[in-house]
Structures are given as C-alpha cells and as structure tokens.
Write a protein that holds these residues in place. Structure first.
Motif, short mmCIF file in Angstrom:
data_model
loop_
_atom_site.label_atom_id
_atom_site.label_comp_id
_atom_site.label_asym_id
_atom_site.label_seq_id
_atom_site.Cartn_x
_atom_site.Cartn_y
_atom_site.Cartn_z
N PHE A 182 -3.28 15.96 -0.69
CA PHE A 182 -1.85 15.90 -0.47
C PHE A 182 -1.54 15.80 1.02
O PHE A 182 -2.23 16.41 1.84
CB PHE A 182 -1.15 17.14 -1.03
N ILE A 183 -0.50 15.07 1.36
CA ILE A 183 0.07 15.05 2.70
C ILE A 183 1.58 15.16 2.56
O ILE A 183 2.19 14.43 1.77
CB ILE A 183 -0.30 13.77 3.47
N THR A 184 2.17 16.08 3.29
CA THR A 184 3.62 16.28 3.25
C THR A 184 4.23 15.82 4.57
O THR A 184 3.76 16.19 5.64
CB THR A 184 3.98 17.75 3.00
N ILE A 185 5.27 15.00 4.47
CA ILE A 185 6.00 14.50 5.62
C ILE A 185 7.36 15.21 5.69
O ILE A 185 8.10 15.21 4.71
CB ILE A 185 6.21 12.97 5.54
N GLY A 186 7.66 15.82 6.81
CA GLY A 186 8.94 16.50 7.00
C GLY A 186 9.80 15.76 8.02
O GLY A 186 9.29 15.26 9.03
N ILE A 209 8.71 13.71 13.42
CA ILE A 209 8.37 13.64 12.01
C ILE A 209 7.14 14.50 11.79
O ILE A 209 6.05 14.19 12.30
CB ILE A 209 8.11 12.19 11.56
N MET A 210 7.27 15.59 11.06
CA MET A 210 6.20 16.56 10.89
C MET A 210 5.20 16.10 9.84
O MET A 210 5.55 15.40 8.88
CB MET A 210 6.77 17.92 10.49
N VAL A 211 3.95 16.53 10.01
CA VAL A 211 2.88 16.22 9.06
C VAL A 211 2.20 17.52 8.65
O VAL A 211 1.78 18.30 9.51
CB VAL A 211 1.83 15.26 9.67
N CYS A 212 2.11 17.76 7.36
CA CYS A 212 1.43 18.95 6.84
C CYS A 212 0.31 18.49 5.91
O CYS A 212 0.51 17.59 5.08
CB CYS A 212 2.40 19.85 6.06
N LYS A 219 -5.87 12.92 10.05
CA LYS A 219 -6.45 12.06 11.08
C LYS A 219 -6.92 10.73 10.50
O LYS A 219 -6.82 9.68 11.14
CB LYS A 219 -7.61 12.79 11.76
N GLU A 220 -7.45 10.79 9.27
CA GLU A 220 -7.91 9.55 8.62
C GLU A 220 -6.75 8.58 8.40
O GLU A 220 -6.87 7.39 8.64
CB GLU A 220 -8.56 9.89 7.28
N VAL A 221 -5.60 9.11 7.97
CA VAL A 221 -4.47 8.25 7.62
C VAL A 221 -3.74 7.75 8.85
O VAL A 221 -3.43 6.56 8.98
CB VAL A 221 -3.50 9.01 6.69
N PHE A 222 -3.46 8.66 9.81
CA PHE A 222 -2.57 8.31 10.91
C PHE A 222 -3.28 7.98 12.22
O PHE A 222 -2.68 7.38 13.11
CB PHE A 222 -1.56 9.45 11.14
N GLY A 223 -4.54 8.36 12.37
CA GLY A 223 -5.31 7.96 13.55
C GLY A 223 -4.64 8.32 14.86
O GLY A 223 -4.20 9.46 15.07
N PHE A 249 10.66 6.19 13.02
CA PHE A 249 11.23 5.90 11.70
C PHE A 249 10.29 6.36 10.60
O PHE A 249 9.07 6.19 10.68
CB PHE A 249 11.50 4.40 11.56
N LEU A 250 10.88 6.91 9.54
CA LEU A 250 10.09 7.37 8.41
C LEU A 250 9.30 6.24 7.77
O LEU A 250 8.19 6.43 7.28
CB LEU A 250 11.02 7.99 7.36
N GLU A 251 9.90 5.03 7.76
CA GLU A 251 9.24 3.91 7.11
C GLU A 251 7.87 3.62 7.71
O GLU A 251 6.95 3.17 7.02
CB GLU A 251 10.13 2.66 7.19
N GLN A 252 7.71 3.89 9.01
CA GLN A 252 6.42 3.67 9.65
C GLN A 252 5.37 4.62 9.08
O GLN A 252 4.21 4.22 8.86
CB GLN A 252 6.55 3.86 11.16
N ALA A 253 5.77 5.86 8.85
CA ALA A 253 4.84 6.82 8.24
C ALA A 253 4.53 6.44 6.80
O ALA A 253 3.38 6.53 6.35
CB ALA A 253 5.45 8.23 8.30
N PHE A 254 5.56 5.99 6.07
CA PHE A 254 5.35 5.59 4.67
C PHE A 254 4.40 4.39 4.58
O PHE A 254 3.58 4.31 3.66
CB PHE A 254 6.69 5.25 4.02
N ASP A 255 4.51 3.45 5.52
CA ASP A 255 3.62 2.30 5.52
C ASP A 255 2.16 2.74 5.68
O ASP A 255 1.26 2.22 5.01
CB ASP A 255 4.00 1.34 6.65
N LYS A 256 1.94 3.68 6.61
CA LYS A 256 0.58 4.19 6.82
C LYS A 256 0.03 4.83 5.55
O LYS A 256 -1.13 4.63 5.18
CB LYS A 256 0.59 5.20 7.97
N LEU A 257 0.85 5.63 4.91
CA LEU A 257 0.41 6.32 3.70
C LEU A 257 0.15 5.33 2.56
O LEU A 257 -0.82 5.48 1.81
CB LEU A 257 1.46 7.34 3.27
N ALA A 258 1.00 4.32 2.43
CA ALA A 258 0.80 3.32 1.39
C ALA A 258 -0.48 2.54 1.63
O ALA A 258 -1.25 2.26 0.69
CB ALA A 258 2.01 2.38 1.33
#
Length: 296
Positions: A182-186, A209-212, A219-223, A249-258
C-alpha cells in the motif's frame, strides 16, 4: 565576554580571508560550521576551497552563503567526518553507496575506504548490513533472482504454458518481481470564501504532497521525485509517514503510481472552517484528503 568572542570570531582574520564561522548551502540545505573543520583534511576538495586567497571565485547563493551543488542531506555525514575523521552511520543506513560517491567527490580517500563494501569469503555480504541498496535488503530479493532464472529456462511460463504459475509475479519485462503493498498519498489545501459569493473564492493549494508507506516501496515508485529530508535514515523495510513529493499536482503522483501498477482502493477527506477576520464574514476552509493505492 562570551558574546564578544563569538562576534569577533565571525570576522575574517589577517591570515585568512574566511571568517571563523562559515555558512554553507549544499544542495539547498544550510550548514553552519567552523573554518578549521572545513580545512581539517589536507588535499580534500573543501580544503582546496577554503584555503585559497581569492574568495570571490567561490560560488554563493542569493544570501551570500557558499554554495556547493551536491546532495545536501548526505553532506551532514561528510561534515561529521571532517570534524574528527570518524564514520558513524545510523543502523540500516540505506544509502552507503551514494555516500561513498559523495566522499569520492569531496576527495576523502580514507572515508571512501571506510564505505567500501565488505565481502566475506563466500562472496556474500559481511557483518555490516548497511552496504546494500534497499532492494538487496528486501526479503524478496532471492525470490526475484530465482524467478528470473526460472523464466529463462521455462519460456512456456511467460506464454501461459504449464509453468505459468512460476512467473506469475514477473513484470512486463519478464525480469523483475513487483512487490505488493500500500501507498497512501495525502494532500492539503485551503481557500478563503467571501460573504455571499462563491465565485470570488480565493483558492490556495499547498504544494506539499505527503507519502505514507514502506520506505523501499516509496523509493521504487517515486525515485528522485521523493523528498526524504524529514526522515532520511529510515530502514528500507520500515514504514514512514514523513516523506513528501517534489510535485505540485496530484496528477503527477497518480501517473507515477499508475505506471508502477498501483490502483486506488480508497480515499477520504476532512475539512475545517474558521473566520479569516474578526471584523468580516470571510471564512477560511482547510481540507485534507488521503488516497490509498494498492498493488497486488
């Protein structure tokens, strides 16, 4: 008397154009140290910088601090070594190879030797668990290598043949296993709302934008887009809620996760309201939203 001495020590001496107390900006992180500390290792890059007579040749930031374009978070270990020529790292330190690269840049050969990987006779890692990258410390590392070998000998598995169950965890490239988790974005934002009109609402987004989640997974996802400054020494298999992203922007984080194979499984949001001014009806709304992502 102490105040007078400290004030005088901040001024350059007759023998050196540098003050006793020096402010450094290393990759955006500010350090304050003594001039003798920076020149304590003859031949090092810092020694070369702060023993020269032409101070103007050194780069400075907008506030006049000496600027060094290197990793600002790892520099604290470089500075600790410059103080007493000893290396003390936290347990499960995950960035030993990066720190070794910084030691090479600052021309500290003894520190480079201290950071060099130590291998046992069986060509395995020695007693020091800090020399590997987070992925090598993962309990899934052996499974990854085994599955990679299996995919090479059982091509029918990739094509969905009888050996398909063996490579069920192999990614699109057929060479790595993606760990579930799981990864939580705040995300926090606020806006001011006037008396009667919502059309005049002034919205202010808070860029952080917080990462939990588990350190190694984040680190693997967001580098390099992951900012670890608030929790730099967290072991790779531990969880943290203090990381944040360098995105706006949140969309940038969502793109990484997708791209990493995650999908959203839950989200929630809270909001509070307070009056902006005692004399007006203007109100400030603050909201905080969390998005939970999961990868099988």
């Amino acid at each position: 008397m102490a105040l007078a001495d400290n004030t005088g020590s901040a001024k350059p001496s007759e023998d050196s154009p540098f003050p006793e107390i020096i402010e450094l900006n290393v990759g955006g992180q500010v350090y304050i140290t003594r001039h003798p500390t920076l020149v304590s290792v003859p031949g090092s890059l810092l020694w070369e910088m702060f023993t020269q007579k032409n101070v103007r040749s050194l780069a400075r930031d907008s506030k006049g601090r000496f600027f060094v374009d290197r990793d600002g978070f790892l520099f604290r270990y470089i500075l600790d070594y410059m103080r007493d020529q000893q290396l003390v790292l936290p347990d499960h330190f995950p960035e030993r190879s990066r720190l070794q690269r910084e030691a090479e840049y600052f021309m500290l050969p003894e520190l480079v030797k201290m950071l060099a990987p130590k291998l046992s006779k069986q060509n395995s890692l020695g007693d020091d668990p800090c020399q590997s990258d987070p992925e090598e410390l993962s309990p899934n590392a052996d499974a990854t290598r085994n599955l990679t070998s299996a995919s090479a000998t059982l091509p029918s598995a990739v094509a969905g043949g009888p050996g398909g169950a063996v490579t069920a965890g192999v990614g699109a490239a057929g060479t790595d296993v993606r760990r579930a988790g799981f990864i939580t974005i705040g995300y926090r934002g606020s806006y001011t709302l006037g008396r009667d009109s919502q059309t005049d609402a002034k919205f202010r987004r808070v860029a952080r934008i917080m990462v939990c989640g588990k350190t190694s997974l984040a680190k693997e996802v967001f580098g390099d887009t992951l900012n670890e400054s608030r929790d730099p020494d967290r072991p790779p298999e531990r969880y943290t809620s203090r990381y944040y992203l360098k995105f706006t922007f949140l969309e940038q984080a969502f793109d990484k996760l997708a791209d990493a194979g995650f999908h959203m499984v839950a989200c929630n949001s809270t909001g509070t309201c307070a009056f902006a001014h005692d004399q007006t009806d203007d109100r400030i709304w603050t909201s905080y939203t969390e998005y939970v992502f999961y990868r099988e």
